[in-house]
Design a protein around this motif. Structure first.
Motif, PDB file in Angstrom:
ATOM      1  N   GLU A  96       0.845  -1.096  -0.027  1.00  8.65           N
ATOM      2  CA  GLU A  96      -0.179   0.260  -0.038  1.00  8.65           C
ATOM      3  C   GLU A  96       0.990   1.033  -0.180  1.00  8.65           C
ATOM      4  OE1 GLU A  96      -3.165   0.648  -0.548  1.00  8.65           O
ATOM      5  OE2 GLU A  96      -3.459  -1.630  -0.750  1.00  8.65           O
ATOM      6  N   ASP A  97       2.149   1.349   0.502  1.00 10.32           N
ATOM      7  CA  ASP A  97       2.921   2.378   0.780  1.00 10.32           C
ATOM      8  C   ASP A  97       3.318   2.617  -0.767  1.00 10.32           C
ATOM      9  OD1 ASP A  97       2.809   2.159   3.564  1.00 10.32           O
ATOM     10  OD2 ASP A  97       4.677   1.072   3.506  1.00 10.32           O
ATOM     11  N   ALA A 166       8.905  -4.579  -0.102  1.00 10.82           N
ATOM     12  CA  ALA A 166       7.592  -5.232   0.609  1.00 10.82           C
ATOM     13  C   ALA A 166       8.029  -6.741   0.184  1.00 10.82           C
ATOM     14  CB  ALA A 166       6.239  -5.023   0.062  1.00 10.82           C
ATOM     15  N   LYS A 167       7.741  -7.437   1.362  1.00  8.67           N
ATOM     16  CA  LYS A 167       7.869  -8.838   1.259  1.00  8.67           C
ATOM     17  C   LYS A 167       6.515  -9.537   1.426  1.00  8.67           C
ATOM     18  CE  LYS A 167      11.615 -12.104   2.705  1.00  8.67           C
ATOM     19  NZ  LYS A 167      12.550 -12.193   3.693  1.00  8.67           N
ATOM     20  N   LEU A 178      -3.724  -6.878  -6.662  1.00  7.04           N
ATOM     21  CA  LEU A 178      -3.354  -5.673  -7.340  1.00  7.04           C
ATOM     22  C   LEU A 178      -4.137  -5.554  -8.628  1.00  7.04           C
ATOM     23  CD1 LEU A 178       0.272  -5.609  -6.503  1.00  7.04           C
ATOM     24  CD2 LEU A 178      -1.101  -3.930  -5.951  1.00  7.04           C
ATOM     25  N   LYS A 179      -4.337  -6.447  -9.375  1.00 14.01           N
ATOM     26  CA  LYS A 179      -5.280  -6.622 -10.472  1.00 14.01           C
ATOM     27  C   LYS A 179      -6.677  -5.819 -10.331  1.00 14.01           C
ATOM     28  CE  LYS A 179      -3.297 -10.363 -13.530  1.00 14.01           C
ATOM     29  NZ  LYS A 179      -3.640 -11.500 -14.008  1.00 14.01           N
ATOM     30  N   LYS A 180      -7.016  -6.053  -9.232  1.00 16.25           N
ATOM     31  CA  LYS A 180      -8.464  -5.469  -8.698  1.00 16.25           C
ATOM     32  C   LYS A 180      -8.319  -4.012  -8.612  1.00 16.25           C
ATOM     33  CE  LYS A 180      -9.848  -9.658  -6.019  1.00 16.25           C
ATOM     34  NZ  LYS A 180     -10.271  -9.905  -4.615  1.00 16.25           N
ATOM     35  N   LYS A 181      -7.075  -3.429  -8.607  1.00 18.46           N
ATOM     36  CA  LYS A 181      -6.687  -2.020  -8.453  1.00 18.46           C
ATOM     37  C   LYS A 181      -6.462  -1.404  -9.756  1.00 18.46           C
ATOM     38  CE  LYS A 181      -5.866  -2.317  -3.507  1.00 18.46           C
ATOM     39  NZ  LYS A 181      -5.049  -2.246  -2.264  1.00 18.46           N
TER      40      LYS A 181
END
Length: 259
Positions: A96-97, A166-167, A178-181
């Motif tokens: 999200e960052d 990010a891990k 992420l595809k949904k975004k």
């Protein structure tokens, strides 16, 4: 045996911070330090060890129950008290960052996902490339991949201070979220369509596979496009970080609208 050798090489070559002893490991967890891996003596079930295991599960740390001989081989002090932790040299960010960073810059998200990169020099080089190419972050999986060691930080030439990493537990699940975004994904594969024929603009995630195996099957199946890099020489493969750099800059070129 292969896993044991990998751990020893990581400890030797990547300058991973090794924390040993029950009190030291527990304090590391409670202080908020990022612990990548925890090794616990198999069969040890006393109170302090159960507390450490509980903290590890709470934080999503990779947990390994191993024999006494393996712990002794991993130990640097000989006084591990049944627990050894591998701590990250830098703290991890959240996915999200990265999306917030793109929003703050007024740009379409550009993320780089690394599928099983085990060489710290390749990871450091990709973080450096991500920064210079204007990517908003790098995403790596928890398992079968190198973490943020001191060698990674050094190879990144300072980029780790500016580029979020990010891990995540499951790379495919992260891609689906992420595809949904609105983010779509392209992965590198020598049998893919020429990168020059693909539209690599818009919100995008670039997926680079491991040094030996390339992009794993499930990850590739979840990519929208497979991009190939034209090659004219006698060999038909590139180092992972080099391939990532080439494709990252094709994305940069297309974003700038250059011919």
């Amino acid at each position: 045996m292969q896993d044991m050798n990998r751990e020893q090489e990581e400890q030797k070559n990547s300058h991973t911070l090794v924390i040993e002893g029950r009190n030291a490991v527990l304090e590391a967890f409670r202080s908020g330090r990022t612990i990548d891996k925890l090794f616990v003596l198999d069969g040890c079930q006393d109170g302090p060890v159960r507390t450490i295991v509980r903290e590890a599960k709470k934080q999503g740390t990779i947990l390994n129950f191993v024999g006494k001989d393996r712990l002794s081989q991993l130990s640097q002090t000989g006084n591990h008290q049944g627990v050894i932790a591998y701590a990250a040299a830098y703290d991890y960010a959240e996915v999200e960052d990265m999306l917030k960073l793109a929003e703050e810059r007024g740009e379409d998200p550009f993320l780089i996902l690394l599928d099983g990169i085990e060489d710290p020099h390749n990871l450091g080089a990709m973080i450096r490339t991500a920064n210079i190419a204007g990517a908003h972050g790098v995403i790596i999986p928890k398992r079968r991949a190198v973490g943020l060691t001191a060698t990674v930080a050094k190879t990144s030439a300072g980029a780790l201070n500016y580029t979020p990493v990010a891990k995540v537990t499951n790379l495919v699940k992260t891609m689906e979220e992420l595809k949904k975004k609105g983010i779509w994904f392209v992965c590198a594969d020598m049998d893919g369509e020429s990168m020059y024929r693909l539209n690599l603009t818009g919100p995008i995630g670039l997926v680079i596979g491991s040094e030996g195996e390339g992009v794993s099957r499930l990850v590739k199946e979840n990519c929208d496009f497979v991009a190939g890099i034209p090659m004219k020489g006698e060999i038909n493969s590139l180092n992972a970080s080099v391939a990532g750099g080439v494709l990252a800059y094709e994305i940069v070129r297309q974003r700038l609208g250059r011919p």
